[in-house]
Design a protein around this motif. Structure first.
Motif, PDB file in Angstrom:
ATOM      1  N   PRO A   1      54.240 -50.313  12.570  1.00 51.32           N
ATOM      2  CA  PRO A   1      54.214 -48.844  12.524  1.00 51.32           C
ATOM      3  C   PRO A   1      55.167 -48.198  13.537  1.00 51.32           C
ATOM      4  O   PRO A   1      55.651 -47.096  13.306  1.00 51.32           O
ATOM      5  CB  PRO A   1      52.749 -48.515  12.851  1.00 51.32           C
ATOM      6  N   ASP A   2      55.430 -48.870  14.643  1.00 52.82           N
ATOM      7  CA  ASP A   2      56.361 -48.309  15.634  1.00 52.82           C
ATOM      8  C   ASP A   2      57.774 -48.864  15.476  1.00 52.82           C
ATOM      9  O   ASP A   2      58.613 -48.721  16.374  1.00 52.82           O
ATOM     10  CB  ASP A   2      55.842 -48.560  17.057  1.00 52.82           C
ATOM     11  N   GLY A   3      58.053 -49.511  14.339  1.00 50.04           N
ATOM     12  CA  GLY A   3      59.436 -49.825  13.985  1.00 50.04           C
ATOM     13  C   GLY A   3      59.998 -51.139  14.487  1.00 50.04           C
ATOM     14  O   GLY A   3      61.211 -51.337  14.456  1.00 50.04           O
ATOM     15  N   ARG A   4      59.154 -52.064  14.912  1.00 49.74           N
ATOM     16  CA  ARG A   4      59.650 -53.379  15.360  1.00 49.74           C
ATOM     17  C   ARG A   4      59.493 -54.425  14.246  1.00 49.74           C
ATOM     18  O   ARG A   4      58.864 -54.175  13.226  1.00 49.74           O
ATOM     19  CB  ARG A   4      58.874 -53.824  16.601  1.00 49.74           C
ATOM     20  N   ASP A   5      60.029 -55.605  14.495  1.00 54.57           N
ATOM     21  CA  ASP A   5      59.885 -56.700  13.531  1.00 54.57           C
ATOM     22  C   ASP A   5      58.417 -57.056  13.336  1.00 54.57           C
ATOM     23  O   ASP A   5      57.679 -57.241  14.314  1.00 54.57           O
ATOM     24  CB  ASP A   5      60.606 -57.959  14.036  1.00 54.57           C
ATOM     25  N   GLY A   6      57.992 -57.177  12.100  1.00 52.49           N
ATOM     26  CA  GLY A   6      56.686 -57.725  11.790  1.00 52.49           C
ATOM     27  C   GLY A   6      56.789 -59.226  11.541  1.00 52.49           C
ATOM     28  O   GLY A   6      57.839 -59.836  11.780  1.00 52.49           O
TER      29      GLY A   6
ATOM     30  N   ILE B   1      38.296 -44.987  19.675  1.00 51.72           N
ATOM     31  CA  ILE B   1      37.284 -44.134  19.070  1.00 51.72           C
ATOM     32  C   ILE B   1      37.954 -42.770  18.900  1.00 51.72           C
ATOM     33  O   ILE B   1      38.278 -42.122  19.898  1.00 51.72           O
ATOM     34  CB  ILE B   1      36.023 -43.995  19.960  1.00 51.72           C
ATOM     35  N   TRP B   2      38.199 -42.384  17.656  1.00 52.10           N
ATOM     36  CA  TRP B   2      38.958 -41.162  17.364  1.00 52.10           C
ATOM     37  C   TRP B   2      38.469 -39.986  18.194  1.00 52.10           C
ATOM     38  O   TRP B   2      37.265 -39.794  18.277  1.00 52.10           O
ATOM     39  CB  TRP B   2      38.846 -40.827  15.875  1.00 52.10           C
ATOM     40  N   PRO B   3      39.351 -39.202  18.817  1.00 53.40           N
ATOM     41  CA  PRO B   3      40.821 -39.314  18.762  1.00 53.40           C
ATOM     42  C   PRO B   3      41.401 -40.073  19.947  1.00 53.40           C
ATOM     43  O   PRO B   3      42.606 -40.016  20.159  1.00 53.40           O
ATOM     44  CB  PRO B   3      41.254 -37.845  18.828  1.00 53.40           C
ATOM     45  N   GLU B   4      40.546 -40.780  20.699  1.00 56.96           N
ATOM     46  CA  GLU B   4      41.039 -41.498  21.890  1.00 56.96           C
ATOM     47  C   GLU B   4      41.396 -42.945  21.553  1.00 56.96           C
ATOM     48  O   GLU B   4      40.596 -43.650  20.932  1.00 56.96           O
ATOM     49  CB  GLU B   4      39.954 -41.509  22.984  1.00 56.96           C
ATOM     50  N   PHE B   5      42.567 -43.368  21.990  1.00 54.43           N
ATOM     51  CA  PHE B   5      42.906 -44.792  21.902  1.00 54.43           C
ATOM     52  C   PHE B   5      42.119 -45.558  22.959  1.00 54.43           C
ATOM     53  O   PHE B   5      41.783 -45.014  24.021  1.00 54.43           O
ATOM     54  CB  PHE B   5      44.406 -44.999  22.155  1.00 54.43           C
ATOM     55  N   PHE B   6      41.797 -46.821  22.683  1.00 52.80           N
ATOM     56  CA  PHE B   6      41.222 -47.678  23.721  1.00 52.80           C
ATOM     57  C   PHE B   6      42.232 -47.830  24.865  1.00 52.80           C
ATOM     58  O   PHE B   6      43.447 -47.888  24.614  1.00 52.80           O
ATOM     59  CB  PHE B   6      40.905 -49.084  23.175  1.00 52.80           C
ATOM     60  N   ASP B   7      41.726 -47.900  26.083  1.00 52.72           N
ATOM     61  CA  ASP B   7      42.602 -48.179  27.225  1.00 52.72           C
ATOM     62  C   ASP B   7      43.334 -49.498  26.979  1.00 52.72           C
ATOM     63  O   ASP B   7      42.701 -50.505  26.642  1.00 52.72           O
ATOM     64  CB  ASP B   7      41.778 -48.336  28.517  1.00 52.72           C
ATOM     65  N   GLY B   8      44.618 -49.473  27.136  1.00 49.87           N
ATOM     66  CA  GLY B   8      45.395 -50.710  27.037  1.00 49.87           C
ATOM     67  C   GLY B   8      45.525 -51.279  25.634  1.00 49.87           C
ATOM     68  O   GLY B   8      45.975 -52.416  25.464  1.00 49.87           O
ATOM     69  N   VAL B   9      45.150 -50.478  24.632  1.00 46.54           N
ATOM     70  CA  VAL B   9      45.251 -51.003  23.271  1.00 46.54           C
ATOM     71  C   VAL B   9      46.720 -51.216  22.916  1.00 46.54           C
ATOM     72  O   VAL B   9      47.597 -50.448  23.351  1.00 46.54           O
ATOM     73  CB  VAL B   9      44.556 -50.058  22.259  1.00 46.54           C
TER      74      VAL B   9
ATOM     75  N   PHE C   1      48.794 -50.571  20.747  1.00 39.83           N
ATOM     76  CA  PHE C   1      49.311 -49.723  19.674  1.00 39.83           C
ATOM     77  C   PHE C   1      50.101 -48.592  20.310  1.00 39.83           C
ATOM     78  O   PHE C   1      49.646 -47.981  21.276  1.00 39.83           O
ATOM     79  CB  PHE C   1      48.164 -49.166  18.821  1.00 39.83           C
ATOM     80  N   SER C   2      51.263 -48.308  19.759  1.00 40.65           N
ATOM     81  CA  SER C   2      52.133 -47.273  20.318  1.00 40.65           C
ATOM     82  C   SER C   2      51.425 -45.922  20.357  1.00 40.65           C
ATOM     83  O   SER C   2      50.655 -45.582  19.462  1.00 40.65           O
ATOM     84  CB  SER C   2      53.397 -47.161  19.463  1.00 40.65           C
ATOM     85  N   ARG C   3      51.695 -45.136  21.396  1.00 35.97           N
ATOM     86  CA  ARG C   3      51.144 -43.780  21.475  1.00 35.97           C
ATOM     87  C   ARG C   3      52.062 -42.755  20.823  1.00 35.97           C
ATOM     88  O   ARG C   3      51.746 -41.566  20.803  1.00 35.97           O
ATOM     89  CB  ARG C   3      50.905 -43.382  22.934  1.00 35.97           C
ATOM     90  N   ALA C   4      53.206 -43.190  20.292  1.00 33.51           N
ATOM     91  CA  ALA C   4      54.098 -42.243  19.613  1.00 33.51           C
ATOM     92  C   ALA C   4      53.402 -41.720  18.356  1.00 33.51           C
ATOM     93  O   ALA C   4      52.917 -42.518  17.545  1.00 33.51           O
ATOM     94  CB  ALA C   4      55.413 -42.932  19.251  1.00 33.51           C
ATOM     95  N   PRO C   5      53.331 -40.399  18.191  1.00 30.36           N
ATOM     96  CA  PRO C   5      52.653 -39.849  17.001  1.00 30.36           C
ATOM     97  C   PRO C   5      53.220 -40.425  15.696  1.00 30.36           C
ATOM     98  O   PRO C   5      52.487 -40.636  14.727  1.00 30.36           O
ATOM     99  CB  PRO C   5      52.934 -38.344  17.101  1.00 30.36           C
ATOM    100  N   GLU C   6      54.510 -40.699  15.682  1.00 32.65           N
ATOM    101  CA  GLU C   6      55.155 -41.233  14.483  1.00 32.65           C
ATOM    102  C   GLU C   6      54.561 -42.594  14.087  1.00 32.65           C
ATOM    103  O   GLU C   6      54.476 -42.928  12.901  1.00 32.65           O
ATOM    104  CB  GLU C   6      56.661 -41.367  14.739  1.00 32.65           C
ATOM    105  N   ALA C   7      54.143 -43.378  15.082  1.00 32.52           N
ATOM    106  CA  ALA C   7      53.569 -44.693  14.778  1.00 32.52           C
ATOM    107  C   ALA C   7      52.240 -44.538  14.034  1.00 32.52           C
ATOM    108  O   ALA C   7      51.974 -45.247  13.058  1.00 32.52           O
ATOM    109  CB  ALA C   7      53.376 -45.506  16.064  1.00 32.52           C
TER     110      ALA C   7
END
Lengths: 340, 340
Positions: free
Chosen positions: A83-88, A137-145, A147-153
């Motif tokens: 989702p953040d544009g890197r190689d899968g 837990i919406w809308p908060e990301f887990f600490d250290g998860v 997953f990118s915090r960029a809205p685009e991701a």
């Protein structure tokens, strides 16, 4: 001069043909596989319930291709660009020399031609998936998860969901996957989530699965009759039991190939949030499953990623920020089992 | 000796890194583009109506990428492996050095997350598509038609259809394509069938379309107000008029890029079979369209493939048995227009 010229030519050739990131693809293409043909009373036909497959074979490919099965709500994109544009995993494992087969299971994505009448209703449930897929837990990301915090991701993540065009039917799914293995020969099955139990069923329908790598397999875990653990009798959110009963001789099939199962991080100890605790329960169950199979001569490894130093992984370790590390673990396992 | 060694090294390098059929991919990946976000009264979101894109950039890519738009009833597979298992335009043009972007338009294939409630009903209409796509008159193939007689090819062909998950809406489609062109920069748009009129609309929404190659464009041909030819006022099988009226200043937009239009073979002279004659009428209309635009300074070429020696082509020249010849015509046109 001549020597210099030869040297320059060799250097240029080396540069030109082996750019570090260049993928050298010996063959690529797509096809549909499996499925059925319906006929009406006048003999008119309707072809449906096949899977769609896009494959790539790198130059000097390794012995066993990897067949990738997506999970619920998604399609082959699960294994493509993150989702953040890197190689899968598609590109990561191509670079490691593996042939890759990306599959849309019947009634999903490019295999949308199902055989049932179906009504699709857009549902405002993205917050539930955010939780269930363990971003936080919406809308908060887990600490250290991871997953990118960029809205685009997150935008890309929600858009890589696509509806199921028909009823959920593991028989239909596994029939199509088995047809694929029958067509391409011996290969390793890499599954995700709902694809996990599809994998357990597919193994019974083809001789060509040489190993299974399951990321966070979901409910529908096969146990011998009368031996489903207590947690396996709990209903999933899809209203089926987590464990299913199979005859002992069927259960023994899972002792015949090497299997590795990975679960990510942020698995709660309590069932306060049932949509998240489901994954904790499945980790428990898969550990029981592995113990039972290994006692019977099987080779099942269950890895909780934090136990091996990978923290913050979601339900999608294959596309998380640390997916290169996740891939390395898988690669090491394949090598250990001589499946590389 | 030294000279011989250098020669051998060079020869080996040339062999090893330039296997004739090896695709050297500098970059590949996928993403969704465009689309909207719905919100309910509580602020819950639903992301949909985006397009899905898989792209590949070969090493030393040419200046302008090719963006491929599928037609009605199909998805990006139109441009991939042919029904009889040969290279489609994806691989053919990668081998010619072009970057390729394969798109599933909103509400189709991997872009299945539409924003409308929809009911899908399997319909026994494959014989109609056989006719309408000009393979023949069911169950007979046309004499000399460029489609394999292997039953497996027809099976694959029917299975590369997939339902439309929402109403047909050229605005939704062209919005997503325009977002793609805005994202990737100047490129050439290669369209098929229903993708043709989507292309005419997309051109008005982005500055990045440098040329259009349209294979058998369908109904929805823009003419200046009051100047729709008589055949353009006929209703299509989808119950819209073949031609649509646009303001003159909009019509003038089509004079600003080079456009080539191809139609295949077996176009009947009479409308005995309306589902086949539609394509004859569209050839007539596109010729009128080209005449009008060229008088105004445009650069539109309409090619009826039998006129340039290619016979037997169906509605899908890009995957027909002679698709390498069809591709060569497209390549020659791109080169003539400095779009290569």
């Amino acid at each position: 001069m001549e020597r210099t010229a030869a040297f320059v030519i060799i250097a240029l050739l080396l540069m030109g043909c082996s750019g570090k990131n260049v993928l050298k693809i010996a063959e690529q293409g797509s096809f549909t596989v499996g499925g059925i043909i319906l006929k009406d009373s006048l003999g008119h036909t309707y072809h449906g319930d096949h899977a769609y497959v896009f494959y790539q074979k790198p130059v000097g490919t390794r012995k066993y291709p990897l067949v990738f099965a997506h999970g619920v709500g998604q399609f082959s994109k699960t294994w493509e660009t993150t989702p953040d544009g890197r190689d899968g995993f598609q590109n990561i494992f191509l670079r490691k020399g593996f042939s890759v087969y990306l599959v849309d299971q019947p009634r999903r994505g490019n295999a949308g031609r199902g055989t049932e009448k179906v009504t699709i209703t857009p549902t405002f449930d993205e917050e539930q998936w955010f939780n269930r897929f363990r971003l936080g837990i919406w809308p908060e990301f887990f600490d250290g998860v991871q997953f990118s915090r960029a809205p685009e991701a997150l935008d890309q993540f929600f858009r890589q969901m696509t509806p199921t065009l028909g009823s959920v039917d593991f028989d239909v799914y596994s029939d199509a996957y088995a047809a694929l293995f029958d067509k391409i020969g011996p290969a390793v099955f890499v599954t995700h989530s709902q694809g996990g139990p599809v994998g357990w069923q597919t193994l019974l329908k083809t001789k060509n699965i040489k190993g299974i790598v399951a990321y966070e397999p979901g409910g529908g875990i096969p146990f011998p009759e009368g031996q489903v653990p207590e947690e396996g009798r709990v209903l999933t959110l899809s209203n089926k039991t987590e464990g299913i009963e199979v005859p002992t001789n069927v259960f023994m099939e899972y002792t015949k190939v090497s299997i590795v199962v990975f679960y990510g991080d942020n698995l709660p100890d309590t069932d306060e949030r049932p949509e998240i605790y489901e994954w904790t329960r499945r980790l428990h169950l898969m550990r029981r499953w592995a113990e039972m199979l290994n006692r019977l001569g099987g080779d099942v490894t269950v890895i909780h990623l934090p136990d091996v130093g990978l923290r913050g992984n979601t339900h999608f370790p294959m596309s998380d920020l640390n997916n290169a590390d996740v891939a390395r673990l898988m690669y090491d396992w394949l090598r250990d089992k001589s499946l590389d």
